[in-house]
Design a protein around this motif. Structure first.
Motif, mmCIF file in Angstrom:
data_model
loop_
_atom_site.group_PDB
_atom_site.id
_atom_site.type_symbol
_atom_site.label_atom_id
_atom_site.label_comp_id
_atom_site.label_asym_id
_atom_site.label_seq_id
_atom_site.Cartn_x
_atom_site.Cartn_y
_atom_site.Cartn_z
ATOM 1 N N ALA A 14 0.832 -1.210 0.000
ATOM 2 C CA ALA A 14 0.000 0.000 0.000
ATOM 3 C C ALA A 14 0.866 1.259 0.000
ATOM 4 O O ALA A 14 0.472 2.289 -0.524
ATOM 5 N N LEU A 15 2.055 1.149 0.604
ATOM 6 C CA LEU A 15 2.944 2.324 0.696
ATOM 7 C C LEU A 15 3.696 2.606 -0.592
ATOM 8 O O LEU A 15 4.284 3.668 -0.756
ATOM 9 N N GLY A 20 4.887 -0.447 -6.841
ATOM 10 C CA GLY A 20 4.909 -1.793 -6.259
ATOM 11 C C GLY A 20 6.154 -2.078 -5.441
ATOM 12 O O GLY A 20 6.302 -3.132 -4.846
ATOM 13 N N PHE A 21 7.073 -1.140 -5.395
ATOM 14 C CA PHE A 21 8.289 -1.360 -4.600
ATOM 15 C C PHE A 21 8.661 -0.090 -3.841
ATOM 16 O O PHE A 21 8.498 1.027 -4.346
ATOM 17 N N GLY A 22 9.173 -0.268 -2.638
ATOM 18 C CA GLY A 22 9.671 0.867 -1.862
ATOM 19 C C GLY A 22 8.549 1.723 -1.303
ATOM 20 O O GLY A 22 7.409 1.264 -1.154
ATOM 21 N N ILE A 23 8.877 2.947 -0.973
ATOM 22 C CA ILE A 23 7.917 3.832 -0.308
ATOM 23 C C ILE A 23 7.704 5.087 -1.151
ATOM 24 O O ILE A 23 8.657 5.784 -1.475
ATOM 25 N N ASP A 24 6.455 5.338 -1.496
ATOM 26 C CA ASP A 24 6.086 6.561 -2.205
ATOM 27 C C ASP A 24 5.682 7.578 -1.131
ATOM 28 O O ASP A 24 4.688 7.368 -0.418
ATOM 29 N N VAL A 25 6.438 8.626 -0.987
ATOM 30 C CA VAL A 25 6.194 9.546 0.134
ATOM 31 C C VAL A 25 4.823 10.223 0.056
ATOM 32 O O VAL A 25 4.247 10.581 1.083
ATOM 33 N N ASN A 26 4.304 10.375 -1.156
ATOM 34 C CA ASN A 26 2.967 10.986 -1.268
ATOM 35 C C ASN A 26 1.903 10.050 -0.695
ATOM 36 O O ASN A 26 0.975 10.480 -0.004
ATOM 37 N N VAL A 27 2.052 8.754 -0.990
ATOM 38 C CA VAL A 27 1.118 7.769 -0.443
ATOM 39 C C VAL A 27 1.283 7.678 1.081
ATOM 40 O O VAL A 27 0.310 7.627 1.832
ATOM 41 N N ALA A 85 9.176 4.825 8.709
ATOM 42 C CA ALA A 85 8.719 5.789 7.691
ATOM 43 C C ALA A 85 7.362 6.364 8.079
ATOM 44 O O ALA A 85 7.142 7.584 8.009
ATOM 45 N N MET A 86 6.460 5.496 8.531
ATOM 46 C CA MET A 86 5.120 5.965 8.909
ATOM 47 C C MET A 86 5.190 6.843 10.151
ATOM 48 O O MET A 86 4.451 7.828 10.265
#
Ligand code: GTP
Length: 236
Positions: A14-15, A20-27, A85-86
Motif C-alpha cells: 500500500a505504501l 509496487g516497490f519501496g515507499i512513495d512519500v505521497n502515499v 517511515a510511517m
C-alpha cells in the motif's frame, strides 16, 4: 462513538503506490493524514504495516537458496523500515507516535511491551507495531490480530485497495458480489483472500471483529469508524 480503540493493518505494498516497490512519500503522507483523522476524533490507534514493498519472506525463499525462516526474518526487518517511515509521516502531521518492535532493535525503536503500548495509546499516541510477531511462519495479518487482542482493540481494520470481501475475485469476475457481513466460519470455509486463516481463527477465538475497507477513498476510515457510514465488510 462506536469504536474507542482500533488496530489498523495495511500491507507494505500500500505504501509503494503504483511502483509496487519501496515507499512513495505521497502515499505515505496520504495514509498518515487518514490516520490523523482518527486521532482528531479521539480514536486510539495502533498500526501494523506489512513489509511486502521491500521483501516478502515467502517469495525470497522461493529459489531455495534463502531458507523460509531467514526470509521471514528479512520480512520482519522490512516492516520496521515501514514503521519508521510511517512514524516520520505521522509526526510530520503533528501526531505523537511510538514504534515498538517485536525484535529488539533498541537504537531505532522501543521493544514491544504490551503494558507500555497501552499506556502510549491512553496518552493519545499512535503506536506502530513492527517486526510482526517476532517469529517466522506468521504473517503480519496474524501479528496485527495478536496485537489487536493484546491491546484490547474494539476492532481490527484491514485497510486495503478494495471495498471489502467479495464472493470471488473482483479483478477477475465482473459479477463478483461484495459481502457486507460474514461469520468467522464462513471466512475460514471460503479462505477469503483478504486475511489468512491463522489470523481469522485468532480473531474468532477472541471475538475480535474484522472490518475490511478501502483506505484509498479519502475520509472512508473516519466515516466508517465514527459515523458508521460507508462501504465495508465485517467478519464477526
Ligand atoms: P512516557 O513515559 O509516557 O513519558 O513515554 P515516552 O515514550 O515519551 O517516554 P520515554 O522517556 O520512555 O521515551 C522518550 C522517547 O524515547 C520516545 O520517542 C521513545 O519512543 C524513545 N524510546 C524509549 N525507549 C526506547 C528504546 O528502547 N529505544 C529507542 N530507540 N527509543 C526509545
Amino acid at each position: 462513538m462506536k469504536y474507542k480503540r482500533v488496530l489498523v493493518k495495511f500491507s507494505g505494498e500500500a505504501l509503494s503506490g503504483d511502483s509496487g516497490f519501496g515507499i512513495d512519500v505521497n502515499v505515505l503522507q496520504y495514509i498518515a493524514n487518514e490516520i490523523k483523522t482518527l486521532r482528531d476524533n479521539d480514536i486510539e490507534v495502533g498500526i501494523v504495516i506489512g513489509g511486502g514493498n521491500i521483501i516478502r519472506g515467502v517469495s525470497a525463499a522461493q529459489g531455495g537458496i534463502i531458507r523460509r525462516t531467514s526470509g521471514d526474518y528479512m520480512g520482519m526487518l522490512a516492516t520496521v523500515i515501514n514503521a519508521v517511515a510511517m512514524q516520520e509521516a505521522l509526526e510530520h502531521s503533528g501526531i505523537d507516535v511510538r514504534v515498538q518492535s517485536a525484535l529488539e532493535i533498541k537504537e531505532i525503536c522501543e521493544s514491544y511491551i504490551y503494558r507500555r503500548a497501552i499506556r502510549h495509546l491512553e496518552k493519545g499516541r499512535v503506536v506502530i507495531f513492527g517486526a510482526g510477531t517476532g517469529n517466522p511462519f506468521f504473517t503480519t495479518d496474524s501479528a496485527a490480530t495478536l496485537r489487536a487482542v493484546e491491546i484490547g482493540a474494539d476492532v481490527i481494520i484491514k485497510a486495503t485497495k478494495v471495498d471489502g470481501v467479495y464472493d470471488k475475485d473482483p479483478h477477475k469476475f465482473a459479477d463478483a458480489k461484495m459481502l457486507d457481513s460474514l461469520s468467522y466460519d464462513e471466512a475460514l470455509r471460503d479462505h477469503i483472500k483478504v486475511m489468512d486463516d491463522t489470523a481469522i481463527a485468532l480473531a474468532k477465538d477472541n471475538k475480535l471483529p474484522i472490518l475490511v475497507c478501502n483506505m484509498f477513498k479519502k475520509g472512508n476510515l473516519v466515516n466508517l469508524l465514527k459515523y458508521n457510514e460507508g462501504v465495508c465488510s465485517i467478519v464477526h
